[in-house]
Design a protein around this motif. Structure first.
Motif, PDB file in Angstrom:
ATOM      1  N   GLU A  93     -70.864 -54.733 -31.993  1.00  0.00           N
ATOM      2  CA  GLU A  93     -72.402 -54.701 -31.627  1.00  0.00           C
ATOM      3  C   GLU A  93     -72.871 -56.234 -31.168  1.00  0.00           C
ATOM      4  O   GLU A  93     -73.514 -56.029 -30.118  1.00  0.00           O
ATOM      5  CB  GLU A  93     -73.070 -54.128 -32.801  1.00  0.00           C
ATOM      6  CG  GLU A  93     -74.520 -54.050 -32.373  1.00  0.00           C
ATOM      7  CD  GLU A  93     -75.355 -53.405 -33.705  1.00  0.00           C
ATOM      8  OE1 GLU A  93     -76.236 -52.640 -33.577  1.00  0.00           O
ATOM      9  OE2 GLU A  93     -75.127 -54.021 -34.798  1.00  0.00           O
ATOM     10  N   ARG A  94     -72.496 -57.043 -31.857  1.00  0.00           N
ATOM     11  CA  ARG A  94     -73.142 -58.388 -31.621  1.00  0.00           C
ATOM     12  C   ARG A  94     -72.605 -58.848 -30.250  1.00  0.00           C
ATOM     13  O   ARG A  94     -73.579 -59.355 -29.624  1.00  0.00           O
ATOM     14  CB  ARG A  94     -72.497 -59.269 -32.778  1.00  0.00           C
ATOM     15  CG  ARG A  94     -73.219 -60.782 -32.718  1.00  0.00           C
ATOM     16  CD  ARG A  94     -72.748 -61.645 -33.656  1.00  0.00           C
ATOM     17  NE  ARG A  94     -73.176 -61.239 -34.957  1.00  0.00           N
ATOM     18  CZ  ARG A  94     -72.182 -60.837 -35.773  1.00  0.00           C
ATOM     19  NH1 ARG A  94     -70.866 -60.993 -35.600  1.00  0.00           N
ATOM     20  NH2 ARG A  94     -72.601 -60.482 -37.045  1.00  0.00           N
ATOM     21  N   ALA A  95     -71.464 -58.509 -29.713  1.00  0.00           N
ATOM     22  CA  ALA A  95     -70.826 -58.902 -28.464  1.00  0.00           C
ATOM     23  C   ALA A  95     -71.683 -58.168 -27.344  1.00  0.00           C
ATOM     24  O   ALA A  95     -72.071 -58.626 -26.400  1.00  0.00           O
ATOM     25  CB  ALA A  95     -69.492 -58.615 -28.369  1.00  0.00           C
ATOM     26  N   ALA A  96     -71.893 -56.558 -27.646  1.00  0.00           N
ATOM     27  CA  ALA A  96     -72.570 -56.034 -26.708  1.00  0.00           C
ATOM     28  C   ALA A  96     -73.781 -56.315 -26.352  1.00  0.00           C
ATOM     29  O   ALA A  96     -74.440 -56.325 -25.308  1.00  0.00           O
ATOM     30  CB  ALA A  96     -72.353 -54.521 -27.202  1.00  0.00           C
ATOM     31  N   ARG A  97     -74.576 -56.831 -27.326  1.00  0.00           N
ATOM     32  CA  ARG A  97     -76.086 -57.108 -27.543  1.00  0.00           C
ATOM     33  C   ARG A  97     -76.083 -58.371 -26.797  1.00  0.00           C
ATOM     34  O   ARG A  97     -77.514 -58.639 -26.049  1.00  0.00           O
ATOM     35  CB  ARG A  97     -77.039 -57.027 -28.751  1.00  0.00           C
ATOM     36  CG  ARG A  97     -76.679 -58.067 -29.678  1.00  0.00           C
ATOM     37  CD  ARG A  97     -77.162 -57.911 -31.109  1.00  0.00           C
ATOM     38  NE  ARG A  97     -76.914 -58.906 -31.963  1.00  0.00           N
ATOM     39  CZ  ARG A  97     -77.165 -58.846 -33.310  1.00  0.00           C
ATOM     40  NH1 ARG A  97     -77.294 -57.737 -33.954  1.00  0.00           N
ATOM     41  NH2 ARG A  97     -76.886 -59.900 -33.980  1.00  0.00           N
ATOM     42  N   THR A  98     -75.286 -59.313 -26.933  1.00  0.00           N
ATOM     43  CA  THR A  98     -75.397 -60.631 -26.261  1.00  0.00           C
ATOM     44  C   THR A  98     -75.266 -60.445 -24.941  1.00  0.00           C
ATOM     45  O   THR A  98     -75.988 -61.176 -23.904  1.00  0.00           O
ATOM     46  CB  THR A  98     -74.158 -61.467 -26.940  1.00  0.00           C
ATOM     47  OG1 THR A  98     -74.469 -61.786 -28.287  1.00  0.00           O
ATOM     48  CG2 THR A  98     -74.445 -62.694 -26.077  1.00  0.00           C
ATOM     49  N   GLY A  99     -74.477 -59.517 -24.413  1.00  0.00           N
ATOM     50  CA  GLY A  99     -74.424 -59.286 -22.941  1.00  0.00           C
ATOM     51  C   GLY A  99     -75.028 -58.271 -22.212  1.00  0.00           C
ATOM     52  O   GLY A  99     -75.019 -58.016 -21.009  1.00  0.00           O
ATOM     53  N   SER A 100     -76.001 -57.628 -22.891  1.00  0.00           N
ATOM     54  CA  SER A 100     -76.951 -56.583 -22.605  1.00  0.00           C
ATOM     55  C   SER A 100     -78.043 -57.202 -21.403  1.00  0.00           C
ATOM     56  O   SER A 100     -78.693 -58.234 -21.554  1.00  0.00           O
ATOM     57  CB  SER A 100     -77.793 -56.006 -23.440  1.00  0.00           C
ATOM     58  OG  SER A 100     -78.878 -54.997 -22.970  1.00  0.00           O
ATOM     59  N   PRO A 101     -77.994 -56.631 -20.322  1.00  0.00           N
ATOM     60  CA  PRO A 101     -78.929 -57.205 -19.200  1.00  0.00           C
ATOM     61  C   PRO A 101     -80.318 -56.730 -19.498  1.00  0.00           C
ATOM     62  O   PRO A 101     -81.197 -57.146 -18.733  1.00  0.00           O
ATOM     63  CB  PRO A 101     -78.593 -56.383 -17.957  1.00  0.00           C
ATOM     64  CG  PRO A 101     -77.877 -55.113 -18.303  1.00  0.00           C
ATOM     65  CD  PRO A 101     -77.386 -55.486 -19.635  1.00  0.00           C
ATOM     66  N   VAL A 102     -80.699 -55.865 -20.468  1.00  0.00           N
ATOM     67  CA  VAL A 102     -81.835 -55.491 -20.797  1.00  0.00           C
ATOM     68  C   VAL A 102     -82.589 -56.033 -21.994  1.00  0.00           C
ATOM     69  O   VAL A 102     -81.939 -55.970 -23.208  1.00  0.00           O
ATOM     70  CB  VAL A 102     -82.031 -53.715 -20.719  1.00  0.00           C
ATOM     71  CG1 VAL A 102     -83.571 -53.349 -20.881  1.00  0.00           C
ATOM     72  CG2 VAL A 102     -81.485 -53.317 -19.588  1.00  0.00           C
ATOM     73  N   PRO A 103     -83.878 -56.497 -22.136  1.00  0.00           N
ATOM     74  CA  PRO A 103     -84.249 -56.984 -23.385  1.00  0.00           C
ATOM     75  C   PRO A 103     -84.334 -56.081 -24.456  1.00  0.00           C
ATOM     76  O   PRO A 103     -84.564 -54.747 -24.046  1.00  0.00           O
ATOM     77  CB  PRO A 103     -85.542 -57.592 -23.169  1.00  0.00           C
ATOM     78  CG  PRO A 103     -85.416 -57.748 -21.656  1.00  0.00           C
ATOM     79  CD  PRO A 103     -84.641 -56.863 -20.814  1.00  0.00           C
ATOM     80  N   VAL A 104     -84.386 -56.350 -25.828  1.00  0.00           N
ATOM     81  CA  VAL A 104     -84.712 -55.339 -27.091  1.00  0.00           C
ATOM     82  C   VAL A 104     -85.910 -54.686 -26.800  1.00  0.00           C
ATOM     83  O   VAL A 104     -85.973 -53.367 -26.854  1.00  0.00           O
ATOM     84  CB  VAL A 104     -84.494 -56.132 -28.234  1.00  0.00           C
ATOM     85  CG1 VAL A 104     -84.964 -55.193 -29.264  1.00  0.00           C
ATOM     86  CG2 VAL A 104     -83.085 -56.728 -28.191  1.00  0.00           C
ATOM     87  N   VAL A 105     -87.144 -55.470 -26.183  1.00  0.00           N
ATOM     88  CA  VAL A 105     -88.281 -54.661 -26.128  1.00  0.00           C
ATOM     89  C   VAL A 105     -88.064 -53.471 -25.101  1.00  0.00           C
ATOM     90  O   VAL A 105     -88.928 -52.569 -25.330  1.00  0.00           O
ATOM     91  CB  VAL A 105     -89.450 -55.953 -25.631  1.00  0.00           C
ATOM     92  CG1 VAL A 105     -90.575 -55.192 -25.264  1.00  0.00           C
ATOM     93  CG2 VAL A 105     -89.736 -56.707 -26.678  1.00  0.00           C
ATOM     94  N   GLU A 106     -87.579 -53.548 -24.003  1.00  0.00           N
ATOM     95  CA  GLU A 106     -87.320 -52.729 -22.979  1.00  0.00           C
ATOM     96  C   GLU A 106     -86.728 -51.456 -23.568  1.00  0.00           C
ATOM     97  O   GLU A 106     -87.131 -50.306 -23.295  1.00  0.00           O
ATOM     98  CB  GLU A 106     -86.820 -53.156 -21.740  1.00  0.00           C
ATOM     99  CG  GLU A 106     -87.680 -54.364 -21.078  1.00  0.00           C
ATOM    100  CD  GLU A 106     -87.483 -54.830 -19.754  1.00  0.00           C
ATOM    101  OE1 GLU A 106     -86.681 -54.035 -19.208  1.00  0.00           O
ATOM    102  OE2 GLU A 106     -87.599 -55.872 -19.199  1.00  0.00           O
TER     103      GLU A 106
END
Length: 412
Positions: A93-106
């Protein structure tokens, strides 16, 4: 002939079917239910009245456990990746969220939008607090809470996804999160993950007492190790007078022990006023009817929705009631009523929503569904007719109308 658009703040909802089967007109005033009156058929509605034509009216759904900060909604589809252990899953999960192109807020806002469209009026969201993200996820979900304050009530749990004892420094972050507006403090498998049940619970309950906040602990540990932790949590809650302010999410152990151990643990939970959340998981399931017989409050939540933990989930709490009902073998109309209560009355009580319901004086957080009864609503996947928050019509609306990430060159 096309009906006129519904007024954003109707003075009344006409021809609603209540859970007890009566057909009524519900008068609204100041964002609350003002009166519930016998329906008069044949009367022409005033411009500020909303005809429901017999649709079932319920208090808005309550999602007792979600993770707004984890979802991939609002971004591109992410294939699920299997892992062997909880620690591996957290690293993935940590790796996936680091590479996400979309911010947490969105992403969190995209999920919140879906929840509203499906009729959810209140949600308790756990947000990750760890050494890598600090308080970033807390601040992101606080931003979404402000964006949606006229459509969705959001409670925030400071959740130590990477452990407390196993991650020195997280306790200080949890302390800071509570000081900065988190509503509750969470925990994670005190024995199974941190390998120190007393140590983790000392910190969690100590911070809750210091800040005057509630507690909601993830507990996946099974068997008698899990039930022993449940009784420890109950004893601590009772000692601090926290009855009604402590919940344990998942509590798989309750579906994984013999009747004697279950009854012993259920008695402790009921006496201490500790609630149990279930999402109808693929693993052991707390026996919802038997726990109710013991006086234990059980409520429902969606848990993970389209994230690294699993690819499923829609944000529809009526669908979640169906899933829990199916997994629990709830079949009679009375049992289906209880399935609905898991995502309405029981969840509202677990979250401390004291002005919730359909009686005069209650907040007008309501959802009308295309069903003739509560049992049919749980069984039939009906469409939402109208969603109100504090008396204003906020849905249903298109489920996917929220802005969505698209790769470069995509002209959707």
């Amino acid at each position: 002939m096309r009906e006129a658009a519904a007024p954003p703040e109707p003075a009344a909802l006409l021809g609603a079917t209540l859970p007890d089967g009566r057909t009524v007109d519900v008068r609204l005033r100041g964002g609350r239910v003002h009166a519930v009156e016998e329906h008069v058929p044949g009367r022409t509605p005033a411009p500020d009245e909303l005809p429901l034509h017999g649709a079932l009216l319920l208090p808005a759904f309550v999602d007792g456990h979600a993770h707004l900060d984890k979802t991939f909604l609002g971004g591109p589809w992410q294939p699920h990746r299997e892992t062997a252990t909880l620690q591996e899953q957290i690293a993935s999960e940590r790796a996936a969220r680091t590479g996400s192109p979309v911010p947490v807020v969105e992403r969190a806002a995209a999920l919140a939008h879906r929840m509203v469209a499906h009729g959810t009026g209140h949600v308790r969201s756990h947000v990750d607090i760890d050494l890598a993200t600090g308080l970033d996820h807390l601040h992101a979900v606080q931003t979404v809470r402000e964006q949606f304050r006229d459509r969705l009530g959001i409670q925030i749990v400071a959740f130590p996804q990477s452990g407390v004892i196993a991650a020195p420094g997280v306790a200080d972050l949890l302390d800071a999160a509570l000081a900065e507006g988190a509503d509750l403090i969470g925990g994670l498998d005190p024995a199974g993950f941190d390998q120190d049940a007393s140590g983790q619970l000392d910190i969690v309950f100590g911070l809750a007492e210091r800040h005057g906040k509630g507690i909601d602990i993830h507990l996946h540990d099974g068997g008698e190790s899990g039930t022993a932790q449940l009784r420890d949590i109950a004893a601590r809650a009772a000692a601090l007078g926290l009855g009604g302010h402590v919940a344990v999410s998942h509590a798989y152990a309750l579906g994984d022990v013999d009747d004697t151990e279950l009854d012993r643990t259920a008695k402790a939970l009921a006496t201490a006023g500790v609630s149990i959340m279930t999402n109808g998981p693929r693993g052991p399931l707390p026996p919802v009817l038997r726990l109710r017989e013991h006086g234990v409050r059980v409520f429902g939540g969606s848990d993970n929705i389209r994230d690294t933990w699993w690819p499923y989930g829609t944000g529809d709490m009526l669908e979640r009631a169906t899933i829990i009902g199916l997994r629990s073998g709830l079949m009679t109309d009375a049992e289906l009523h209880h399935a609905a209560a898991l995502v309405t009355d029981e969840a509202a009580a677990a979250l401390g929503l004291t002005d919730y319901g359909l009686t005069p004086g209650s907040r007008a957080d309501l959802v009308a569904v295309a069903a003739g009864s509560v049992a049919e609503a749980v069984a039939a996947h009906p469409r939402r007719v109208a969603v109100l928050h504090a008396g204003r019509v906020v849905g249903p609306g298109p489920i996917d109308s929220y802005p969505r990430y698209a790769p470069a060159g995509d002209t959707r």
